[in-house]
Design an enzyme around this catalytic site. Structure first.
Site: not given
Ligand code: SAH
Ligand code: SF4
Length: 348
Positions: A93, A117, A120, A160-161, A192, A216-217, A333
């Site tokens: 996306e 996570c 996500c 993705g990370e 990020s 961080l969350h 996302c």
């Molecule tokens: N993997 C990286 C970058 C992609 S995710 C990371 O985790 O930072 C980017 C951001 O979108 C992250 O902060 C994640 O916590 C947030 N995110 C993903 N899915 C979400 C959702 N359903 N609601 C709110 N934030 C979300």
């Molecule tokens: Fe976690 Fe970022 Fe991967 Fe979603 S894209 S699973 S928030 S690390």
């Protein structure tokens, strides 16, 4: 021979390829001018390139390799979310976010995500594969074309990370910021990460003023473990130490992203702990109220979100809230990709 991606080829690489093909090497500059000056990566649109060479380019390179498979536009704020289908039918996306005079692109770095996570959609089925630098650059070019111009900001916050795919991501960062290519300011590019420490330390070594955001969350490891599985989760102390290395190397303050999940990480005590932690690292806090997906979590009430924001701010930390845009359809996302994957399975 594995095909290379035209987007991302250097002038030198193009020159040596042209020479191998018995073509004049001066064409390299012309091709690079289309790619990096005019943001055109389809050889058949490169008007000063002869038809024979256009065909050779199309046969030898992925150019383009991605197609727009789905387009969801939010009429309220003009945010466009695109699902791109890649050459192997996988999808990622890309989000185009206009605001005032600026356009921001949110790019994916992997197909799926190895971190997983629990809230996500991107990580539900783990990692399928890394994106190549060429594919990420095509995302960028497709986003610019969609916006009708070169974009002002890029955030690697899609699927993705990115720091797990650092080799390819760093090639992209280099091409985006190099004066010979897209000449973007590193300050306008945000990476990020969920806190993948080895990748963060490599990122620090780049020494350029890119912006870093840490997802961080949670202010403590016990709460964090409820949200992020063990596999790729590092202790908060190590993550912030690595983030401090990046900050000290570049002079750029970083942001702590915090997805608010009801009953998990949204209490006033957690807000206070987060504020104190952020202040001690001179970091900013960005709150992201959870966008519901198919997960066990819920979004906190508006009152709980406001109280969290107030409590964290009262510690003296700088707190912002992510402006929620394009929230109507599959805003979370990774959601478009997950829906498309489910449809693919139904057809089988
Ligand atoms: N993997 C990286 C970058 C992609 S995710 C990371 O985790 O930072 C980017 C951001 O979108 C992250 O902060 C994640 O916590 C947030 N995110 C993903 N899915 C979400 C959702 N359903 N609601 C709110 N934030 C979300
Ligand atoms: Fe976690 Fe970022 Fe991967 Fe979603 S894209 S699973 S928030 S690390």
């Amino acid at each position: 021979m594995t095909k290379k991606f035209l987007a991302g080829s250097s002038v030198e690489e193009l020159k040596s390829w042209l020479t191998e093909q018995g073509e004049s090497s001066f064409r390299a500059k012309q091709i690079a001018d289309w790619l990096y000056g005019k943001l055109i990566f389809d050889p058949f649109q490169m008007k000063n390139i002869p038809a024979k060479l256009q065909n050779l380019l199309a046969e030898n390179f992925f150019a383009p390799s991605c197609q727009i498979a789905e387009r969801v536009e939010s009429p309220r704020d003009g945010v466009v979310k695109l699902r791109l289908e890649l050459h192997d039918q996988e999808s990622v996306e890309l989000v185009v976010i206009p605001s005032d005079e600026r356009v921001t692109l949110c790019l994916s770095t992997q197909v799926g995500c190895p971190v997983g996570c629990r809230f996500c959609a991107s990580g539900v089925n783990g990692l399928t594969r890394n994106l190549t630098a060429g594919e990420m650059l095509e995302e960028f070019l497709i986003g610019c074309r969609e916006a009708g111009r070169k974009c002002d900001n890029i955030v690697f916050m899609g699927i993705g990370e990115g720091l797990v795919n650092s080799t390819e991501l760093f090639k992209v960062l280099d091409i985006l910021t190099s004066p010979d290519y897209y000449a973007m300011s590193p300050r306008r590019i945000t990476v990020s990460t969920s806190g993948f420490v080895p990748g963060m330390l490599k990122f620090a070594e780049l020494g350029k003023e890119f912006t870093l955001a840490i997802s961080l969350h949670a202010p403590d490891d016990v709460t964090r473990a409820k949200i992020i599985p063990d596999k790729l989760r590092y202790p908060i102390k190590e993550i912030l130490a690595a983030a401090d290395v990046c900050r000290d190397r570049t002079g750029r303050l970083y942001t702590l992203e915090y997805t608010l999940l009801a009953g998990i990480n949204d209490s006033p005590a957690q807000a206070e702990a987060l504020g104190i932690l952020a202040k001690s690292h001179r970091a900013k806090i960005n709150l992201i109220p959870y966008n519901a997906t198919d997960s066990e979590f819920r979004r906190p009430s508006r009152e709980a979100i406001e109280l969290f924001e107030k409590t964290a701010s009262a510690t003296g930390a700088t707190v912002t809230r992510r402006v929620e845009r394009g929230a109507k359809s599959a805003a979370a996302c990774g959601q478009l990709r997950v829906n498309a994957e489910a449809k693919k399975k139904d057809k089988k």
